[in-house]
Design a protein around this motif. Structure first.
Motif, short mmCIF file in Angstrom:
data_model
loop_
_atom_site.label_atom_id
_atom_site.label_comp_id
_atom_site.label_asym_id
_atom_site.label_seq_id
_atom_site.Cartn_x
_atom_site.Cartn_y
_atom_site.Cartn_z
N CYS A 145 -41.17 -49.95 -0.14
CA CYS A 145 -41.31 -50.93 -0.05
C CYS A 145 -42.44 -51.62 0.15
N ARG A 182 -33.75 -41.41 5.33
CA ARG A 182 -33.19 -42.95 6.59
C ARG A 182 -32.37 -42.23 7.93
N ILE A 207 -20.97 -54.56 7.00
CA ILE A 207 -22.18 -54.72 7.94
C ILE A 207 -21.67 -55.11 9.02
N VAL A 216 -27.24 -46.54 8.93
CA VAL A 216 -28.76 -46.92 7.74
C VAL A 216 -28.03 -48.01 6.72
N PHE A 217 -28.60 -49.63 6.98
CA PHE A 217 -28.57 -50.39 5.91
C PHE A 217 -29.29 -50.27 4.03
N THR A 218 -27.73 -50.66 3.29
CA THR A 218 -28.45 -49.73 2.17
C THR A 218 -28.00 -51.15 0.89
N TRP A 227 -27.34 -54.66 -0.03
CA TRP A 227 -28.03 -55.83 -0.37
C TRP A 227 -27.09 -57.26 0.22
N ARG A 254 -31.71 -49.15 10.28
CA ARG A 254 -33.11 -48.93 9.88
C ARG A 254 -31.97 -50.07 8.64
N GLY A 255 -33.30 -49.86 7.98
CA GLY A 255 -33.07 -50.95 6.82
C GLY A 255 -33.62 -48.81 5.40
N ARG A 294 -34.11 -48.67 1.59
CA ARG A 294 -34.15 -49.45 0.35
C ARG A 294 -35.30 -48.48 -0.75
#
Length: 339
Positions: A103, A156, A244, A258-260, A262, A282-283, A285
């Protein structure tokens, strides 16, 4: 040399390009295999705002070292088979200083911000190459990068053996995350709205639980599977706003999300639910330092990525295949261009 380039949205071609010359600190690679990623299709559609044109695509890469500086930190030599870490970072911003180069505030991803490696020869920083294990095929090597994205979501989310992991989205990243959760001794619950992808996940890759969230009450089904606890970890890989929002319902109290994926637009989330359940959001990336682990998982077949391989094509065939993936995404899981 041959290269696959997107000239502008909906205009992709296989071109003759000059063979590159390595700069100081760079290795010259003979690319053998390059995976076609969902981000490449986004670049083709013109829906990825980070892409500038014209752009040679390709960041899922494996090949052979032609030349490399003798002082490279991993002791890689000409003739070695390697995979490419495609996220070129600055090395001095705050995330880079703490080792979270994925990141970086000045990230340049191959095939997005700068030209990628879907070409016969490619130059890349020598310290961003990882040697492939003995006996691994180039197709397997090209599948390491998407697996690192999946693994990064698992890491993550601090996933532990015995836990339940809900994964939303049965594309390559989601499927890789579900397979990784099972490889690490957990229980994967994979959600999607396309039944054919769920059938593939269940019957071909052996995912323990699959749910068609378009036809079933996913929250109720997850509660049944987990004996009412819900999932300790939820990984969102689709980028769909409705999905989401649903992560908050699927997660257990004291769970992690965890947001993977987009999303294309902002998602409204009820913070009272986050507070009530005391959720960690949590993100996730790219990846950082996870290629060696991904290669080991693939080599050992604990995560059998080649099961996702729909077909292998030549560079000349790649433009037509990219056009067809854009029109008929359900017919493809993973395509590799072989040079």
């Amino acid at each position: 040399m041959k290269a696959v380039r997107i000239v502008e949205p909906f205009n992709v071609e296989c071109i003759d390009a000059p063979k590159p010359e390595p700069k100081p600190g760079e290795a010259l690679l003979k690319i053998e295999a390059a995976g076609i990623c969902g981000s490449d299709i986004g670049a083709f559609r013109g829906t990825n705002n980070l892409v500038s044109y014209p752009r040679i695509i390709g960041h899922e890469l494996s090949g052979v070292v032609v030349s490399i500086p003798d002082d490279n930190p991993k002791g890689i030599k000409p003739g070695d088979k390697v995979v490419v870490e495609p996220y070129v970072y600055c090395g001095h911003c705050y995330p880079c200083r703490i080792g979270r180069t994925n990141c970086c505030t000045d990230m340049h991803t191959l095939g997005v911000h700068i030209d990628g490696g879907m070409c016969e020869y490619f130059c890349h920083p020598a310290h961003m190459l990882v040697k492939m294990p003995e006996g691994m095929t180039f197709e397997q090597g090209a599948m390491a990068e998407p697996l690192t994205i999946s693994m990064h979501g698992i890491h993550r989310g601090a996933f532990k053996a015995g836990e339940y992991c809900v994964v939303i989205g049965a594309g390559p990243i989601g499927l890789g995350a579900a397979m990784t959760a099972q490889a690490y001794g957990g229980h994967a619950i994979l959600l999607d709205v396309v039944q054919e992808r769920l059938d593939f996940a269940k019957n071909v890759t052996g995912i323990e639980y699959v749910i068609n969230s378009g036809k079933e009450d996913a929250t109720k089904k997850i509660a049944e599977i987990t004996n009412g606890d819900m999932a300790q970890l939820v990984i969102e890989c689709s980028g769909a706003n409705q999905a989401i929002r649903a992560t908050l319902d699927y997660a257990s109290n004291a769970g992690r999300i965890v947001f993977t994926g987009w999303p294309k637009k902002e998602t409204s989330l009820p913070t009272d639910v986050i507070t009530k359940k005391e959720l960690d959001l949590r993100g996730g990336r790219n990846s950082a330092g996870e290629f060696e682990e991904a290669l080991e998982l693939i080599q050992s077949k604990r995560v059998d990525m080649p099961k996702m391989l729909t077909k292998t094509v030549s560079p000349d065939e790649a433009p037509d295949v990219i056009r067809d993936i854009e029109k008929n995404p359900g017919n493809y899981m993973k395509v590799v261009v072989r040079f």
